[in-house]
Design a protein around this motif. Structure first.
Motif, PDB file in Angstrom:
ATOM      1  N   LEU A 180     -12.822 -24.785   3.061  1.00  0.00           N
ATOM      2  CA  LEU A 180     -13.009 -25.158   4.460  1.00  0.00           C
ATOM      3  C   LEU A 180     -12.344 -24.147   5.384  1.00  0.00           C
ATOM      4  O   LEU A 180     -12.915 -23.768   6.419  1.00  0.00           O
ATOM      5  CB  LEU A 180     -12.458 -26.559   4.716  1.00  0.00           C
ATOM      6  CG  LEU A 180     -13.133 -27.714   3.959  1.00  0.00           C
ATOM      7  CD1 LEU A 180     -12.565 -29.053   4.414  1.00  0.00           C
ATOM      8  CD2 LEU A 180     -14.631 -27.696   4.143  1.00  0.00           C
ATOM      9  N   ALA A 181     -11.146 -23.721   5.026  1.00  0.00           N
ATOM     10  CA  ALA A 181     -10.462 -22.721   5.851  1.00  0.00           C
ATOM     11  C   ALA A 181     -11.229 -21.401   5.827  1.00  0.00           C
ATOM     12  O   ALA A 181     -11.360 -20.726   6.854  1.00  0.00           O
ATOM     13  CB  ALA A 181      -9.033 -22.533   5.344  1.00  0.00           C
ATOM     14  N   TRP A 182     -11.742 -21.035   4.665  1.00  0.00           N
ATOM     15  CA  TRP A 182     -12.518 -19.797   4.527  1.00  0.00           C
ATOM     16  C   TRP A 182     -13.777 -19.847   5.390  1.00  0.00           C
ATOM     17  O   TRP A 182     -14.085 -18.904   6.113  1.00  0.00           O
ATOM     18  CB  TRP A 182     -12.879 -19.601   3.059  1.00  0.00           C
ATOM     19  CG  TRP A 182     -13.721 -18.391   2.771  1.00  0.00           C
ATOM     20  CD1 TRP A 182     -13.298 -17.112   2.582  1.00  0.00           C
ATOM     21  CD2 TRP A 182     -15.160 -18.367   2.629  1.00  0.00           C
ATOM     22  NE1 TRP A 182     -14.368 -16.287   2.329  1.00  0.00           N
ATOM     23  CE2 TRP A 182     -15.521 -17.031   2.356  1.00  0.00           C
ATOM     24  CE3 TRP A 182     -16.140 -19.337   2.694  1.00  0.00           C
ATOM     25  CZ2 TRP A 182     -16.841 -16.635   2.159  1.00  0.00           C
ATOM     26  CZ3 TRP A 182     -17.458 -18.959   2.498  1.00  0.00           C
ATOM     27  CH2 TRP A 182     -17.801 -17.621   2.234  1.00  0.00           C
ATOM     28  N   ALA A 183     -14.491 -20.977   5.339  1.00  0.00           N
ATOM     29  CA  ALA A 183     -15.722 -21.100   6.116  1.00  0.00           C
ATOM     30  C   ALA A 183     -15.437 -21.145   7.610  1.00  0.00           C
ATOM     31  O   ALA A 183     -16.166 -20.548   8.412  1.00  0.00           O
ATOM     32  CB  ALA A 183     -16.481 -22.357   5.680  1.00  0.00           C
ATOM     33  N   ALA A 184     -14.361 -21.848   8.001  1.00  0.00           N
ATOM     34  CA  ALA A 184     -14.025 -21.950   9.423  1.00  0.00           C
ATOM     35  C   ALA A 184     -13.702 -20.587  10.022  1.00  0.00           C
ATOM     36  O   ALA A 184     -13.891 -20.377  11.225  1.00  0.00           O
ATOM     37  CB  ALA A 184     -12.850 -22.903   9.615  1.00  0.00           C
ATOM     38  N   LEU A 193     -21.350 -21.248   0.102  1.00  0.00           N
ATOM     39  CA  LEU A 193     -20.177 -22.110  -0.043  1.00  0.00           C
ATOM     40  C   LEU A 193     -19.960 -22.486  -1.507  1.00  0.00           C
ATOM     41  O   LEU A 193     -18.826 -22.487  -1.994  1.00  0.00           O
ATOM     42  CB  LEU A 193     -20.361 -23.375   0.800  1.00  0.00           C
ATOM     43  CG  LEU A 193     -20.469 -23.178   2.319  1.00  0.00           C
ATOM     44  CD1 LEU A 193     -20.726 -24.520   3.001  1.00  0.00           C
ATOM     45  CD2 LEU A 193     -19.213 -22.536   2.879  1.00  0.00           C
ATOM     46  N   ALA A 194     -21.049 -22.800  -2.213  1.00  0.00           N
ATOM     47  CA  ALA A 194     -20.929 -23.179  -3.614  1.00  0.00           C
ATOM     48  C   ALA A 194     -20.405 -22.014  -4.447  1.00  0.00           C
ATOM     49  O   ALA A 194     -19.562 -22.195  -5.338  1.00  0.00           O
ATOM     50  CB  ALA A 194     -22.285 -23.649  -4.139  1.00  0.00           C
ATOM     51  N   ARG A 195     -20.893 -20.822  -4.134  1.00  0.00           N
ATOM     52  CA  ARG A 195     -20.432 -19.637  -4.857  1.00  0.00           C
ATOM     53  C   ARG A 195     -18.942 -19.407  -4.615  1.00  0.00           C
ATOM     54  O   ARG A 195     -18.191 -19.090  -5.539  1.00  0.00           O
ATOM     55  CB  ARG A 195     -21.252 -18.430  -4.416  1.00  0.00           C
ATOM     56  CG  ARG A 195     -21.059 -17.191  -5.292  1.00  0.00           C
ATOM     57  CD  ARG A 195     -21.937 -16.042  -4.822  1.00  0.00           C
ATOM     58  NE  ARG A 195     -23.342 -16.440  -4.729  1.00  0.00           N
ATOM     59  CZ  ARG A 195     -24.008 -16.555  -3.585  1.00  0.00           C
ATOM     60  NH1 ARG A 195     -23.407 -16.312  -2.432  1.00  0.00           N
ATOM     61  NH2 ARG A 195     -25.283 -16.921  -3.594  1.00  0.00           N
TER      62      ARG A 195
END
Length: 349
Positions: A220-224, A236-238
């Protein structure tokens, strides 16, 4: 100091049978100014036909009669105790009249039964506490009851689930009226989460983990931090080193929503922040939030927030460094009630 809309009147509708928790909650959110400088805040009034008892034990003396609801800009209907009987006819009539006069009508928890009795939920999507959703749907078949969400915003009619979700809806209203900075300040004062989107599930089977080694914690932090990029579920799954289906199950258990919906919500939040705090063009904000084009941003923003990005900016843009304000005031209501003298709430045996 932030430039805010003109003060609006929030009227809490009361009658014998209201629940004291939602009443006190609304009083706290709208009756106490935030712990930051503001130009104006809500004028709160409590409207009832006479002294009422909350939960059958707390005596409440209203500020004014139910007819005052029709002059308010926002009407709050707290939770309702007797779900088998009919709400008082004068309360139902006053709530309906307020909506017809242009008020924004809001129910907290089982207050939705009062709105449904007034016909305000006919043909509309609405919610209430999950344990009473079936009863609401059975008793009022013209209402599209969604038992899985925290709150539903239909513009002039809003409904929330129970207890904590009522807080979420109150913060949502403050955010709509005064912007995210003020709403976040109120949330900090009350020690509650600053924002949970209305579409989040009422019940999450597994508590949100705080440990950094949870499979989704780092994700979540990475995506944000990469909202400007066109992330997909596969990305995201990868990153999480799991299959897309497995990721979806983890995501719903942790956040109550899907990966793509979570991403869209974060992008909208980021767009709101940029619209409030920068002079960046809508095209630049669309690129910065991963929306790609201004057209895409406008479509999702309008559907989620309820107004186009440009209108949102005109209302909520913070003062520029040179002191000039780019904010616009809300329209002045056609009828403004006289300011009532403050009257203490009396809770007695």
């Amino acid at each position: 100091m932030h430039t805010l809309p003109d003060v609006s009147t929030v009227a809490i509708a009361v009658a014998d049978g209201i629940l004291h928790f939602e009443l006190a909650l609304a009083h706290e959110f709208f009756g106490s100014a935030p712990p930051v400088p503001v130009e104006s805040w809500y004028e709160l009034v409590i409207c009832g036909a006479g002294p009422v008892r909350a939960d059958g034990r707390f005596l409440l003396e209203p500020d004014c009669g139910l007819d005052r609801l029709a002059l308010a800009e926002t009407v709050i209907v707290p939770g309702w105790a007797d779900l088998e009987g009919d709400p008082p006819a004068d309360l139902v009539h006053a709530v309906r009249a307020a909506h017809e006069a242009g008020a924004r009508v809001v129910s907290l928890c089982t207050g939705a039964f009062v709105l449904a009795a007034a016909g305000l939920l006919d043909g509309r999507r609405a919610t209430t506490h999950w344990s009473y959703a079936e009863a609401l749907a059975t008793r009022f078949p013209r209402v599209e009851v969604d038992p899985d969400v925290l709150y539903v915003d239909n513009g002039s009619v809003l409904t929330s689930a129970g207890k904590a979700a009522a807080m979420d809806l109150c913060l949502h209203l403050i955010r709509l009226d005064h912007g995210s900075t003020i709403a976040n300040a109120v949330a900090r004062r009350l020690v509650v989460p600053p924002h949970r989107p209305g579409g989040q599930a009422q019940f999450v089977a597994t508590p949100v983990p705080e440990r950094h080694d949870h499979p989704l914690g780092e994700l979540l932090a990475w995506a944000a931090g990469r909202l400007d990029r066109p992330l997909t579920v596969e990305d995201l799954a990868r990153r999480a080193n799991m299959s897309s289906r497995h990721l979806g199950r983890h995501f719903r258990a942790m956040t109550g929503t899907t990966p793509l919906q979570w991403l869209l919500t974060q992008r909208i939040h980021r767009a709101q922040e940029l619209l409030e705090t920068t002079d960046d063009s809508v095209d630049a904000i669309a690129e910065a939030t991963g929306m790609g084009t201004a057209t895409t941003l406008r479509r999702h923003f309008n559907r989620t927030v309820g107004v186009p990005p440009d209108a949102y900016r005109r209302t909520f843009h913070r003062q520029r460094a040179d002191g000039a304000s780019t904010s616009a005031s809300f329209p002045t209501p056609t009828a403004t009630p006289p300011k009532a003298a403050p009257r203490p709430i009396s809770f007695g045996p």
